[in-house]
Scaffold this active site. Structure first.
Site, PDB file in Angstrom:
ATOM      1  N   GLY A 215      15.478  -3.274   7.901  1.00 38.85           N
ATOM      2  CA  GLY A 215      14.113  -3.738   7.669  1.00 38.85           C
ATOM      3  C   GLY A 215      13.152  -3.117   8.662  1.00 38.85           C
ATOM      4  O   GLY A 215      13.460  -2.104   9.306  1.00 38.85           O
ATOM      5  N   ILE A 216      12.020  -3.754   8.810  1.00 39.64           N
ATOM      6  CA  ILE A 216      10.962  -3.200   9.637  1.00 39.64           C
ATOM      7  C   ILE A 216      10.965  -3.890  11.008  1.00 39.64           C
ATOM      8  O   ILE A 216      11.387  -5.023  11.137  1.00 39.64           O
ATOM      9  CB  ILE A 216       9.600  -3.378   8.917  1.00 39.64           C
ATOM     10  CG1 ILE A 216       8.503  -2.548   9.548  1.00 39.64           C
ATOM     11  CG2 ILE A 216       9.201  -4.837   8.791  1.00 39.64           C
ATOM     12  CD1 ILE A 216       7.291  -2.382   8.648  1.00 39.64           C
ATOM     13  N   GLY A 217      10.495  -3.161  12.041  1.00 39.55           N
ATOM     14  CA  GLY A 217      10.435  -3.745  13.389  1.00 39.55           C
ATOM     15  C   GLY A 217      11.324  -2.985  14.350  1.00 39.55           C
ATOM     16  O   GLY A 217      12.006  -2.024  13.970  1.00 39.55           O
ATOM     17  N   ILE A 219      14.040  -3.885  16.021  1.00 42.45           N
ATOM     18  CA  ILE A 219      15.480  -4.119  16.097  1.00 42.45           C
ATOM     19  C   ILE A 219      16.322  -3.187  15.226  1.00 42.45           C
ATOM     20  O   ILE A 219      17.334  -2.655  15.700  1.00 42.45           O
ATOM     21  CB  ILE A 219      15.778  -5.616  15.847  1.00 42.45           C
ATOM     22  CG1 ILE A 219      15.295  -6.386  17.075  1.00 42.45           C
ATOM     23  CG2 ILE A 219      17.261  -5.881  15.569  1.00 42.45           C
ATOM     24  CD1 ILE A 219      15.332  -7.872  16.969  1.00 42.45           C
ATOM     25  N   GLU A 238      15.303  -0.289   1.505  1.00 40.44           N
ATOM     26  CA  GLU A 238      13.960   0.055   1.024  1.00 40.44           C
ATOM     27  C   GLU A 238      13.351   1.117   1.916  1.00 40.44           C
ATOM     28  O   GLU A 238      12.504   1.877   1.498  1.00 40.44           O
ATOM     29  CB  GLU A 238      13.039  -1.169   0.920  1.00 40.44           C
ATOM     30  CG  GLU A 238      12.498  -1.704   2.230  1.00 40.44           C
ATOM     31  CD  GLU A 238      13.311  -2.886   2.719  1.00 40.44           C
ATOM     32  OE1 GLU A 238      14.551  -2.833   2.581  1.00 40.44           O
ATOM     33  OE2 GLU A 238      12.723  -3.838   3.240  1.00 40.44           O
ATOM     34  N   GLY A 336      11.308  -6.426   1.803  1.00 38.83           N
ATOM     35  CA  GLY A 336      12.586  -6.543   1.092  1.00 38.83           C
ATOM     36  C   GLY A 336      13.555  -7.529   1.719  1.00 38.83           C
ATOM     37  O   GLY A 336      14.734  -7.535   1.360  1.00 38.83           O
TER      38      GLY A 336
END
Ligand code: COA
Length: 439
Positions: A215-217, A219, A238, A336
């Site tokens: 995902g985003i970010g 981490i 995604e 997502g």
């Protein structure tokens, strides 16, 4: 070369192209590193001739001047995933936020629930057959282009040509603006010590042959940096960022054990730097697909050992995950997260993971909270949640009682907040008070 004639006929300036936008239209903007800046600027420059234009998009980079107070009544933004450039406008009530799963956005365009009039997008140069590649992101934009009245394309010489279901023919577009300018980039900071520790916990759950979603970010990239001892990893996600490059180059990320799209890095878009954009150019390892496909939980689940790695802003003691808001203030969006949490849960051997630092604001706020802040939005529900990871360890919540969840989550909270969380859990009757140990 019939298409070349059409290409030349459609070539125009941003100012002329944007005349296709009329008052009352809904305009969609290609997001992320593909944000077509010159077209966005030309749209804003037309403000004095327009009224009631809705501007819908996911996370874009660069300027978003249409949310400025002086454009009230002219432009109104509808955020399908919120970025820094529109966050303040939403908080002030000048723009709107639509909570939606990334995998379901395109259906809004197709079904007519959110009809589109004009799409502003960016592409590579056409290939010898007249096909424009979506380059660094096909996301929801191919579907948007298929369902809009007019499609305005910035054909950028610096946009990489990528492969997959990510092409639009020159005959399908209304106007073309040719540029050669660097794409907008998202630099990833080197992981902090906390992110590195979280990355190591996440990596401990990733087995050889796993397929990853990031995902985003901060981490997800920290996790990629902890995978040097793994073998035969794959990506079905995604998005991805520069962090995949070393793993592909040293053969760790080879997609060998994927059951669909074997050998391919399957994504909807990238958020990264020029290094990644150049690496993707005509690189058949990358396969871009619309996010209604990459994010379909039934597609995701077809890869065994699917590991979904997403982050959060706050998790309450029952396992409800807030990822898109800080209290009532919209921070980002669903993206997502739920699509992949559910897909990974259905994948044989799959692991849905929420990974977040235990604290925010220099250790003054616990992100493992007794209850979510008033107004906080639940993105991942407590029935969907499986693994929650902080720098203090791993809590497994799925199928567990509220008592077991509270115990597990307190054990991964920052030590200075554990007593407070425990006292709340007792008051809420999640936990029974343990008799004090005789000293
Ligand atoms: N209370 C108050 N502030 C908080 C907070 C809390 N509980 N948790 C985080 N914050 C602040 C941080 O301090 C930081 O502020 P700063 O920018 O002033 O330093 C900011 O909120 C962002 O937190 P951070 O942990 O740095 O975010 P991140 O960049 O790692 O992204 C998410 C984490 C959750 C915001 C991001 O993953 C996201 O938007 N997710 C959406 C859903 C999703 O995962 N979709 C799938 C991918 S598209």
């Amino acid at each position: 070369m019939n298409w070349l004639r059409r290409f030349k006929e459609k070539l125009t300036t941003p100012e002329k192209a944007l005349e296709l936008v009329r008052s009352g239209d809904r305009v969609y903007i290609h997001p992320g590193c593909a944000t077509p800046q010159p077209l966005v600027e030309a749209l804003v420059a037309r403000a004095s001739t327009l009224r009631n234009v809705e501007i819908a998009h996911m996370l874009t980079f660069g300027r978003a001047d249409y949310v400025k107070p002086e454009y009230a009544g002219i432009f109104r933004h509808n955020s399908l995933f919120t970025g820094a450039n529109v966050r303040e406008a939403i908080a002030a009530g000048r723009a709107d936020y639509t909570p939606i799963f990334l995998g379901e956005i395109e259906e809004l365009f197709r079904s007519g629930a959110l009809p589109l009039d004009v799409v502003l997008m960016q592409s590579s140069l056409p290939d010898e057959h007249g096909y424009l590649s979506f380059g660094v992101g096909v996301d929801c934009t191919l579907t948007a282009a298929r369902h809009a009245r007019n499609v305005i394309v910035e054909v950028n010489h610096q946009m990489p040509r990528t492969f997959g279901d990510c092409f639009l023919h020159v005959s399908k577009v209304s106007a073309i603006v040719e540029t050669s300018r660097p794409l907008l980039e998202l630099e990833t900071e080197p992981p902090t010590e906390v992110q590195r520790r979280i990355g190591e916990y996440v990596a401990s759950l990733i087995t050889d042959g796993a397929t990853l979603q990031m995902g985003i970010g901060g981490i997800p990239d920290a996790v990629l940096a902890c995978l040097d001892d793994k073998r035969d990893l794959g990506v079905h996600s995604e998005m991805c960022s520069d962090g995949v490059i070393p793993l592909i180059e040293n053969g760790i990320l080879n997609g060998e054990r994927k059951t669909i799209h074997r050998g391919k890095v399957v994504i909807g878009f990238v958020l990264g730097t020029r290094r990644l954009f150049e690496y993707m150019h005509e690189n058949p390892v990358f396969e871009l697909h619309p996010t209604r496909y990459t994010n379909d939980p039934f597609i995701i689940a077809q890869n065994p050992n699917m590991v979904a790695i997403n982050s959060a802003l706050q998790v309450d003691l029952t396992g409800q995950v807030c990822s898109d808001s800080i209290g009532t203030k919209t921070y980002s969006g669903f993206g997502g997260q739920v699509d992949f949490i559910r897909g990974a849960a259905r994948s044989p051997g799959g692991k849905p993971i929420i990974a977040l630092p235990a604290t925010a604001k220099g250790g003054t706020i616990s992100r493992i909270a007794p209850v979510l802040d008033p107004g906080a939005g639940v993105v991942t529900s407590r029935a969907d949640v499986h693994y929650v990871i902080t720098e203090y360890g791993i809590a497994y919540l799925h199928g567990k009682t509220l008592r077991q969840r509270a115990e597990a989550l307190i054990s991964i909270a920052a030590p200075q907040f554990r007593d407070e969380l425990y006292e709340f859990a007792v008051r809420a009757h999640y936990l029974e008070r343990q008799p004090a140990l005789a000293s």
